[in-house]
Design a protein around this motif. Structure first.
Motif, PDB file in Angstrom:
ATOM      1  N   LEU A  32       0.840  -1.205   0.000  1.00 17.49           N
ATOM      2  CA  LEU A  32       0.000   0.000   0.000  1.00 17.49           C
ATOM      3  C   LEU A  32       0.872   1.251   0.000  1.00 17.49           C
ATOM      4  N   TRP A  33       1.977   1.205   0.735  1.00 16.37           N
ATOM      5  CA  TRP A  33       2.900   2.337   0.792  1.00 16.37           C
ATOM      6  C   TRP A  33       3.517   2.588  -0.585  1.00 16.37           C
ATOM      7  N   PHE A  34       3.728   1.523  -1.347  1.00 16.31           N
ATOM      8  CA  PHE A  34       4.256   1.653  -2.705  1.00 16.31           C
ATOM      9  C   PHE A  34       3.209   2.192  -3.682  1.00 16.31           C
ATOM     10  N   GLY A  35       1.965   2.314  -3.239  1.00 23.51           N
ATOM     11  CA  GLY A  35       0.924   2.842  -4.106  1.00 23.51           C
ATOM     12  C   GLY A  35       0.109   1.781  -4.819  1.00 23.51           C
ATOM     13  N   ILE A  36       0.308   0.502  -4.472  1.00 24.54           N
ATOM     14  CA  ILE A  36      -0.501  -0.569  -5.051  1.00 24.54           C
ATOM     15  C   ILE A  36      -1.915  -0.462  -4.478  1.00 24.54           C
ATOM     16  N   ASN A  37      -2.942  -0.588  -5.313  1.00 24.42           N
ATOM     17  CA  ASN A  37      -4.298  -0.462  -4.786  1.00 24.42           C
ATOM     18  C   ASN A  37      -4.609  -1.636  -3.859  1.00 24.42           C
ATOM     19  N   PRO A  38      -5.468  -1.439  -2.846  1.00 21.81           N
ATOM     20  CA  PRO A  38      -5.696  -2.455  -1.807  1.00 21.81           C
ATOM     21  C   PRO A  38      -6.074  -3.831  -2.332  1.00 21.81           C
ATOM     22  N   ALA A  39      -6.945  -3.901  -3.340  1.00 20.42           N
ATOM     23  CA  ALA A  39      -7.381  -5.202  -3.850  1.00 20.42           C
ATOM     24  C   ALA A  39      -6.206  -5.980  -4.445  1.00 20.42           C
ATOM     25  N   THR A  40      -5.370  -5.313  -5.234  1.00 20.93           N
ATOM     26  CA  THR A  40      -4.213  -5.965  -5.842  1.00 20.93           C
ATOM     27  C   THR A  40      -3.177  -6.329  -4.782  1.00 20.93           C
ATOM     28  N   ALA A  41      -3.013  -5.476  -3.778  1.00 19.67           N
ATOM     29  CA  ALA A  41      -2.068  -5.764  -2.696  1.00 19.67           C
ATOM     30  C   ALA A  41      -2.475  -7.033  -1.951  1.00 19.67           C
ATOM     31  N   VAL A  42      -3.762  -7.172  -1.650  1.00 23.12           N
ATOM     32  CA  VAL A  42      -4.250  -8.346  -0.927  1.00 23.12           C
ATOM     33  C   VAL A  42      -4.129  -9.599  -1.790  1.00 23.12           C
ATOM     34  N   GLY A  43      -4.587  -9.534  -3.038  1.00 18.77           N
ATOM     35  CA  GLY A  43      -4.531 -10.700  -3.909  1.00 18.77           C
ATOM     36  C   GLY A  43      -3.115 -11.185  -4.151  1.00 18.77           C
ATOM     37  N   THR A  44      -2.204 -10.263  -4.415  1.00 22.65           N
ATOM     38  CA  THR A  44      -0.801 -10.629  -4.660  1.00 22.65           C
ATOM     39  C   THR A  44      -0.159 -11.196  -3.399  1.00 22.65           C
ATOM     40  N   ASP A  45      -0.465 -10.581  -2.246  1.00 22.57           N
ATOM     41  CA  ASP A  45       0.137 -11.043  -1.004  1.00 22.57           C
ATOM     42  C   ASP A  45      -0.361 -12.430  -0.613  1.00 22.57           C
ATOM     43  N   LEU A  46      -1.598 -12.771  -0.944  1.00 20.31           N
ATOM     44  CA  LEU A  46      -2.124 -14.099  -0.623  1.00 20.31           C
ATOM     45  C   LEU A  46      -1.318 -15.189  -1.333  1.00 20.31           C
ATOM     46  N   LEU A  47      -1.057 -15.005  -2.621  1.00 23.61           N
ATOM     47  CA  LEU A  47      -0.262 -16.004  -3.348  1.00 23.61           C
ATOM     48  C   LEU A  47       1.194 -15.978  -2.893  1.00 23.61           C
ATOM     49  N   TYR A  48       1.699 -14.787  -2.556  1.00 26.95           N
ATOM     50  CA  TYR A  48       3.049 -14.659  -1.992  1.00 26.95           C
ATOM     51  C   TYR A  48       3.164 -15.506  -0.718  1.00 26.95           C
ATOM     52  N   ALA A  49       2.155 -15.429   0.140  1.00 30.65           N
ATOM     53  CA  ALA A  49       2.171 -16.190   1.390  1.00 30.65           C
ATOM     54  C   ALA A  49       2.088 -17.692   1.123  1.00 30.65           C
ATOM     55  N   ALA A  50       1.240 -18.086   0.161  1.00 37.56           N
ATOM     56  CA  ALA A  50       1.086 -19.506  -0.140  1.00 37.56           C
ATOM     57  C   ALA A  50       2.407 -20.120  -0.593  1.00 37.56           C
ATOM     58  N   PHE A  51       3.130 -19.429  -1.479  1.00 41.14           N
ATOM     59  CA  PHE A  51       4.393 -19.963  -1.994  1.00 41.14           C
ATOM     60  C   PHE A  51       5.477 -19.980  -0.919  1.00 41.14           C
ATOM     61  N   THR A  52       5.576 -18.900  -0.136  1.00 43.90           N
ATOM     62  CA  THR A  52       6.655 -18.819   0.843  1.00 43.90           C
ATOM     63  C   THR A  52       6.455 -19.806   1.995  1.00 43.90           C
TER      64      THR A  52
END
Length: 257
Positions: A32-52
């Motif tokens: 969010l601080w980087f300016g990514i809109n909330p929906a994209t930040a949440v969706g991207t972070d969910l897959l980021y968490a799954a892989f890590t």
């Protein structure tokens, strides 16, 4: 900007490996601080968490630190709840402004809850471990309570990408005070993988995943987690957790108000 995302992934991965604090509660505010809109930040972070967290499952399974029965109870609540939440978003299909406002408020509340969980984790653990009780597995109400915790986590994680780590682990501490801490942590990590994967794929179906951003984050986070995990215990936990909790609380308050 790609280098900035890689560095962000490295920093968050390092902190997660060092402290055990969930990646979602740190990565989503950074995006969010980087300016990514909330929906994209949440969706991207969910897959980021799954892989890590897949790597964490392998490590904890080898150490025997996963209670698959408890994991099954959690998953029985969280996965259907995540699917229903994603389905509701698909059917409702709100405009970008409305969806971002919803996610911002839900995210703010989740961050505040996570901050409280971090601050009071030690006290809650001492309280639950100090109770005189018979084996936790003998209580007939525990499966239902665990499934309900899973339902709450399924909705919260799908909307915010936050909750599977700090909040989920605290809930398990309260429900199963006699199970070793390492086993509870391993169980919650194993539970988080299918939950974040399903929720993340649901957001991907809505167009809420930036795949290039995801790749950059993973490039930084995987070595960051490895380094941080090898330094665990060398930095005082009592010094790090209050700082993290304060940061999450301030971000949460800003998002809510």
């Amino acid at each position: 900007m790609d280098l900035a995302y890689i560095i962000a992934g490295l920093a968050v991965g390092f902190i997660v490996g060092l402290t055990g604090v969930g990646g979602g509660s740190l990565m989503t505010p950074v995006l969010l601080w980087f300016g990514i809109n909330p929906a994209t930040a949440v969706g991207t972070d969910l897959l980021y968490a799954a892989f890590t967290k897949c790597g964490g499952v392998i490590v904890h399974q080898r150490a025997g630190n996963i209670d698959w029965k408890v994991n099954g109870w959690l998953t029985a609540g969280s996965v259907p709840a995540a699917l229903l939440t994603v389905l509701a978003l698909h059917v409702w299909h709100p405009d970008v402004t409305t969806l971002n406002a919803l996610i911002k408020h839900a995210l703010g509340i989740a961050l505040l809850l996570t901050a409280l969980a971090i601050v009071f984790k030690t006290r809650l653990l001492a309280l639950t471990r100090g109770k005189q009780a018979t084996s936790s597995d003998s209580k007939p109400s525990l499966p239902l309570k665990t499934v309900m915790v899973g339902v709450l986590l399924g909705v919260l994680v799908t909307l915010t990408s936050i909750g599977a780590g700090a909040i989920g682990t605290i809930a398990l501490f309260l429900l199963f005070p006699l199970i070793p801490t390492a086993r509870l942590v391993g169980t919650e990590i194993a539970h988080a993988v299918p939950l974040t994967l399903i929720a993340g794929l649901g957001h991907a179906g809505l167009g809420h995943v930036d795949w290039l951003l995801l790749a950059n984050l993973l490039c930084g986070s995987l070595p960051g987690i490895w380094v941080g995990s090898h330094l665990t215990g060398r930095v005082p936990d009592g010094a790090l957790r209050p700082v993290l909790a304060l940061m999450l609380a301030l971000v949460g308050l800003k998002l809510v108000w």
